[in-house]
Design a protein around this motif. Structure first.
Motif, PDB file in Angstrom:
ATOM      1  N   ARG A  42      54.890  48.718 119.734  1.00  0.00           N
ATOM      2  CA  ARG A  42      53.975  47.570 119.642  1.00  0.00           C
ATOM      3  C   ARG A  42      54.755  46.280 119.434  1.00  0.00           C
ATOM      4  O   ARG A  42      55.740  46.254 118.692  1.00  0.00           O
ATOM      5  N   PRO A  53      43.627  51.892 117.710  1.00  0.00           N
ATOM      6  CA  PRO A  53      43.560  50.583 118.379  1.00  0.00           C
ATOM      7  C   PRO A  53      43.107  49.455 117.450  1.00  0.00           C
ATOM      8  O   PRO A  53      43.374  48.291 117.730  1.00  0.00           O
ATOM      9  N   HIS A  88      39.954  44.163 119.848  1.00  0.00           N
ATOM     10  CA  HIS A  88      41.165  44.812 119.368  1.00  0.00           C
ATOM     11  C   HIS A  88      42.342  44.525 120.287  1.00  0.00           C
ATOM     12  O   HIS A  88      42.183  44.328 121.494  1.00  0.00           O
ATOM     13  N   ASP A  89      43.516  44.504 119.717  1.00  0.00           N
ATOM     14  CA  ASP A  89      44.745  44.335 120.489  1.00  0.00           C
ATOM     15  C   ASP A  89      45.857  45.044 119.741  1.00  0.00           C
ATOM     16  O   ASP A  89      45.699  45.436 118.590  1.00  0.00           O
ATOM     17  N   ARG A  90      46.990  45.210 120.390  1.00  0.00           N
ATOM     18  CA  ARG A  90      48.084  45.987 119.800  1.00  0.00           C
ATOM     19  C   ARG A  90      49.126  45.130 119.089  1.00  0.00           C
ATOM     20  O   ARG A  90      50.179  45.635 118.679  1.00  0.00           O
ATOM     21  N   GLU A 143      48.506  41.868 125.490  1.00  0.00           N
ATOM     22  CA  GLU A 143      47.889  43.159 125.761  1.00  0.00           C
ATOM     23  C   GLU A 143      48.000  43.498 127.250  1.00  0.00           C
ATOM     24  O   GLU A 143      48.318  44.646 127.623  1.00  0.00           O
TER      25      GLU A 143
END
Length: 730
Positions: A264, A36, A293-295, A249
């Protein structure tokens, strides 16, 4: 140029991009790299290395299967939109708006990605200036409607709010509001939203510094910070980018998103090493450093090999240096965020992965030349295949063209493609060299005239890629300054030349500052040459020579540098040339070295110097001076170096003097990186050095050893005096 040329290891089904995005070019699923906590990936490489081309491949091929937004951080469109309403817009807000619009148009699996959180933040910014008229604020509010794609869940959630506050705004236009318009807009928005919408905004803007969990207070504070400018505006912009990433997200983690979205999403930032790009990438780096966090996969381009100075600010921990990976290393890059004592002191580079753009291999260059010129060439295995229609042959001339392209380009993709296109019908003159290739016509850039490929390359690599920090008053002089510097070696020489050539200007650039700007542009450094890229140096030298008739500007620069050293003692040490006298002889040979059939005056003076110092210098030092002196291109005039090297058109003096003269011309030819030297010349090298050993009782052993070393390098087509910018030549 073939779009994916040189990107095999990056774009194939198990390559870096597919594993990073979790989808292949054909849409098959792949196990994503990393967890992540994702790095910001910087594609690093100087001008012409294909960074933008790679982003284009990702956008075109992978963008069919994962949501993708592309932004050119150097394009004027963003700046133009800001100029329309600078009090309500910034480069970052307009960039975020453009990203959201592109994600909102995604038509692949899972559908469009709405941006309600960003929408709310931009509404607050759009109504934040109390000095603007109500009409202009209402117009700015309506500019944001495109961020909510029709038919999406969020469009329905906000539909009542949209109708409500637009009705309220209609009343405000007719009758000026007693309260700030931002309050009217946000009150209507929050009052009419559904429970789900209010909860989403609370989770986002309730976390804004000072909001205390209240989305309304968070939006008001963000708008106030935007109007403050400076650090306040920067903080607001960073939070807006976080809001967009939270929108993305949420689109993937919702029930529908988990069922329909694979892989992603990607944000492609071209020219991200300028101000706008740095602000965007820094926002992501800082958020992820703090655990947000992000994708979203961020692929950004940067010209400097280290990604840019902003990744390594002074005073930050050394353990935060960015990880690097080269596709030629094989495998896939490993990356994880290493532990650090105080995240606030860690370098932003700790969250970056630098992917160094690949140079084209010899096989790839041959395939590109063959594709462009209508032939498959000889290939690495030597297989000769049919030549295409109109191809001018595959004999010695064609082979010399191909080797010239490899020498000049150094594998830089744009250099290879431009030269290959321009020389498709080119026949190398019998005594030609790479300089002739640079004169090949490259087609028209306008309707007036045809341009030589050298001029087109300078436009591509220099004029269109000026350093961001180059002062505006120097922009029209940048190419001229670099052209003069093509004759310089160390910074002291370059600085003296810059003082001389800018003496009449009020605003000047020092050579030291120019060196910094060249590094910022991604041009490599060579300890022996101020312009540290062989191909660029040839382009600039050719331009300088053609600036005035007969190469007067070229000769004047070399003469100036030669005369500058005239006051130095002959044996005074010089870091690059051994002695000041050898440095002086180098520029003398360049300024007056063109042959005239009877021996060039410059070459005669150098022969006299070498013959005189043979008995007074240490033999190894004497050989080093010979190499340094002869490392000079020959521009203009007839080239009689081969004849002189083989003993024709002899010089005045005895046998020893003639031997030194022949050796000078052999070494001069071997060090000329603009042509291939034939066996007749290279085989003479060992013989001449061994014969000279008869003249020196104490230097015979050194000369014998040097003869072996030099002849081996010459036989392998390598430079006798290796340096960073000629190491690729074979």
């Amino acid at each position: 140029m073939q779009d994916d040329l040189g990107f095999d290891r990056l774009l194939d089904d198990d390559g870096f991009v597919a594993r990073l995005l979790g989808r292949t070019r054909s849409g098959r699923q792949r196990k994503p790299l990393y967890g992540p906590d994702l790095p910001v990936v910087f594609l690093v490489g100087g001008p012409g290395m294909g960074k933008g081309r790679l982003l284009g491949c990702v956008r075109h091929d992978f963008g069919r299967f994962v949501p993708t937004a592309h932004l050119d951080c150097g394009a004027p469109a963003v700046t133009e939109r800001v100029a329309q309403r600078p009090e309500l817009r910034s480069e970052v807000t307009e960039a975020l708006r453009e990203m959201a619009l592109q994600f909102g148009k995604w038509q692949g699996t899972g559908g469009a990605l709405p941006a309600p959180r960003l929408y709310a933040g931009l509404l607050a910014v759009a109504t934040s200036d109390r000095r603007s008229s109500t009409e202009s604020l209402v117009s700015e509010v309506r500019e944001q409607d495109g961020l909510l794609p029709p038919g999406t869940f969020w469009r329905g959630v906000l539909s009542r709010a949209v109708r409500g506050y637009l009705a309220a705004l209609g009343g405000l236009v007719a009758t000026p509001a007693a309260v700030p318009i931002i309050s009217a807009v946000l009150d209507e928005l929050l009052a009419r939203m559904s429970r789900e919408g209010t909860a989403a905004l609370k989770r986002c803007y309730g976390e804004y510094p000072g909001a205390g969990g209240s989305p309304e207070l968070g939006l008001h504070t963000l708008a106030a910070h935007f109007q403050q400018g400076g650090q306040g505006r920067e903080n607001a912009e960073k939070f807006l980018f976080r809001a967009l990433r939270e929108d993305i997200e949420a689109a993937h983690t919702s029930v529908t998103g988990r069922m329909t979205r694979v892989g992603r999403p990607a944000l492609l930032l071209d020219r991200a090493d300028n101000t706008l790009g740095r602000r965007l990438t820094r926002a992501v780096l800082e958020d992820r450093e703090r655990g947000h966090h992000d994708r979203l996969v961020v692929l950004a381009t940067a010209r400097r090999e280290d990604g840019g100075r902003f990744l390594h600010p002074p005073g930050h921990a050394d353990e935060g240096r960015a990880a690097t990976w080269q596709p030629a290393d094989g495998g896939l890059p490993t990356w994880s965020r290493s532990p650090v004592g105080d995240p606030g002191l860690a370098s932003p580079g700790r969250g970056a992965l630098l992917v160094r753009m690949p140079l084209l291999t010899r096989d790839q260059q041959e395939r590109e030349i063959a594709r462009t010129q209508g032939s498959v060439g000889t290939g690495a295995g030597g297989q000769g295949l049919p030549v295409g229609p109109g191809f001018p042959g595959s004999g010695p001339s064609r082979l010399r063209v191909e080797t010239g392209i490899r020498r000049l380009s150094g594998g830089r993709p744009l250099f290879v493609s431009r030269l290959a296109e321009a020389t498709a019908a080119f026949r190398m003159p019998e005594e030609g060299s790479d300089w002739d290739l640079l004169d090949a016509p490259a087609g028209t850039r306008d309707e007036q005239e045809e341009h030589a490929v050298a001029d087109v390359l300078l436009d591509d690599l220099v004029v269109r890629q000026l350093p961001e920090e180059l002062p505006p008053e120097q922009r029209e002089h940048w190419l001229d300054l670099l052209s003069h510097l093509s004759v310089a070696h160390d910074a002291d020489c370059a600085q003296a030349l810059m003082r001389e050539r800018q003496a009449e200007r009020e605003e000047r650039l020092s050579a030291y500052r120019i060196a910094e700007l060249l590094r910022d542009c991604g041009w490599p450094h060579c300890p022996r040459h101020f312009i540290g890229d062989l191909g660029l140096r040839h382009l600039l030298a050719r331009r300088l020579y053609g600036t005035r008739a007969g190469g007067a500007a070229w000769r004047e620069d070399h003469t100036f540098l030669r005369d500058r050293l005239a006051g130095e003692e002959e044996g005074a040490p010089d870091a690059l040339f051994g002695t000041a006298a050898a440095h002086r002889m180098h520029h003398h040979l360049a300024a007056d070295g063109a042959g005239n059939g009877h021996g060039a005056p410059g070459a005669e003076a150098v022969t006299n110097y070498l013959a005189r110092t043979f008995y007074t210098r240490e033999t190894r030092d004497w050989c080093g001076e010979l190499l340094a002196i002869a490392d000079v291109p020959l521009l203009g005039g007839p080239d009689d170096r081969r004849a002189r090297a083989l003993g024709a058109g002899g010089t005045r003096g005895g046998a020893f003097h003639r031997r030194v003269d022949k050796l000078l011309h052999v070494v001069w030819l071997c060090e000329d990186r603009a042509r291939t030297v034939d066996d007749a010349v290279t085989s003479t090298l060992r013989l001449l050095l061994e014969r000279l050993s008869d003249e020196s009782e104490h230097g015979a052993e050194v000369l014998t050893r040097v003869a072996g070393e030099w002849s081996e390098r010459a036989g392998n087509k390598q430079a006798l005096l290796p340096c960073a910018c000629t190491g690729h030549i074979r």
